[in-house]
Design an enzyme around this catalytic site. Structure first.
Site, PDB file in Angstrom:
ATOM      1  NE  ARG A  60     -35.286  32.724 -22.703  1.00  0.00           N
ATOM      2  CZ  ARG A  60     -36.437  32.817 -23.359  1.00  0.00           C
ATOM      3  NH1 ARG A  60     -37.002  34.002 -23.559  1.00  0.00           N
ATOM      4  NH2 ARG A  60     -37.036  31.744 -23.820  1.00  0.00           N
ATOM      5  CG  HIS A  64     -31.909  31.561 -26.393  1.00  0.00           C
ATOM      6  ND1 HIS A  64     -33.265  31.349 -26.563  1.00  0.00           N
ATOM      7  CD2 HIS A  64     -31.617  31.113 -25.148  1.00  0.00           C
ATOM      8  CE1 HIS A  64     -33.763  30.810 -25.459  1.00  0.00           C
ATOM      9  NE2 HIS A  64     -32.789  30.674 -24.579  1.00  0.00           N
ATOM     10  CG  ASN A  92     -34.946  31.948 -29.813  1.00  0.00           C
ATOM     11  OD1 ASN A  92     -34.560  31.739 -28.670  1.00  0.00           O
ATOM     12  ND2 ASN A  92     -34.187  31.720 -30.874  1.00  0.00           N
ATOM     13  CG  HIS A 189     -32.072  30.750 -15.050  1.00  0.00           C
ATOM     14  ND1 HIS A 189     -32.309  29.385 -15.010  1.00  0.00           N
ATOM     15  CD2 HIS A 189     -31.975  31.055 -16.372  1.00  0.00           C
ATOM     16  CE1 HIS A 189     -32.354  28.896 -16.231  1.00  0.00           C
ATOM     17  NE2 HIS A 189     -32.145  29.892 -17.084  1.00  0.00           N
TER      18      HIS A 189
END
Length: 317
Positions: A60, A64, A92, A189
């Site tokens: 992740r 990001h 975040n 995910h």
């Protein structure tokens, strides 16, 4: 293993094209820091022994990072008295495991001082997180530089868990990523966890007519409502994004087709025929998912940005 070989074989051409276009290459550190991949993998593996959420966190974090100014390690920078950095932006706040990148960087600096960027270390760590969780392994193009700009306000560019399919498509297409990239990367995910705040909109006060999103399996929704009541006060409460959260597999897509997705942005993949067809394909064939995931990860992680090689991943030089 077969999926890994297939993914690597089909990705060769993309590696050459994406790598050359962005100035990245597979052999970037062969002479200047030949042990970099071993050192990063060792740091990730050590962290995973103590915390099985590390792979999801690193994957992740890389995503990001890439979605703001390209993959430039800007998500790793600390805030200062004069600037609130990306890592302290709303999307975040829940990022963690930055220490894994710090430990990897320390080990790399000890052998190859001032050579390897934090952005490359994060890209390698994301790959290792997938591979060490039972997913595919791929060769990561390297040669990224570290960015000097990191602003919390820019995290608004990161796709939100409440996005519909149009918003998701727009966000991805602005970065040269296709519908297949969107659906394949959503499969990350499989290692994810969502806090209650990310999916409250689906299980409480969905709209004027119903409390719960009607696309969600009723028993599954009831379970989530017990974990996340309307006025939840349990810090850290939430749900994994699929039942095998520590294993990289295609169960995420299978759950999606059963009405057991967690986020609005997950369910959104079923709202247009092309995306739904890809979800079905990946649910039926794990090797096809892994092949597509590798291709899309290489494409996303080749988004360029950055100007320097940081000595400490948390501060600019």
């Amino acid at each position: 293993m077969q999926a890994t070989v297939a993914a690597l074989g089909s990705a060769v051409l993309l590696l050459l094209v994406a790598g050359s276009a962005s100035g990245l290459s597979l052999d970037y550190y062969d002479r200047t820091c030949p042990k970099v991949e071993h050192l990063v993998r060792r740091a990730v593996k050590k962290a995973m022994k103590n915390d099985n959420t590390v792979p999801a966190a690193l994957l992740r974090m890389h995503f990001h990072d890439c979605f703001i100014r390209g993959c430039d390690g800007s998500v790793l920078l600390n805030s200062t008295a004069k600037n609130t950095a990306e890592k302290d932006g709303p999307p975040n706040i829940s990022l963690h495991a930055f220490y894994v990148i710090d430990h990897a960087k320390e080990a790399v600096e000890a052998q190859c001082p001032g050579v390897v960027s934090c952005a490359d270390i994060l890209a390698l760590a994301a790959r290792d997180s997938v591979a060490l969780s039972g997913g595919p392994y791929w060769d990561v193009p390297k040669g990224r530089k570290d960015g000097r700009i990191s602003k919390a306000i820019d995290t608004r560019q990161i796709p939100a868990p409440i996005f519909n399919i149009s918003q998701l498509q727009q966000s991805f297409s602005q970065r040269g990523l296709s519908m297949e990239d969107l659906v394949a990367l959503s499969g990350g995910h499989t290692l994810g966890f969502a806090h209650c705040s990310s999916f409250q909109n689906r299980i409480h006060n969905f709209n004027a007519a119903t409390d719960v999103d009607p696309s969600m399996d009723p028993s599954f929704a009831a379970k989530l409502r017990r974990v996340c009541p309307v006025h939840n006060k349990v810090k850290g409460a939430g749900s994994t994004l699929d039942p095998t959260a520590a294993k990289f597999d295609n169960v995420y897509y299978k759950m999606l087709l059963r009405g057991k997705s967690i986020l609005t942005s997950d369910q959104a993949l079923l709202t247009v025929p092309k995306a739904k067809a890809l979800v079905s394909k990946f649910a039926e064939d794990g090797e096809k998912f892994e092949k597509a995931f590798v291709k899309s990860m290489i494409k996303m992680s080749s988004l360029s940005g950055g100007q320097e090689i940081r000595l400490n991943c948390r501060v600019v030089r």
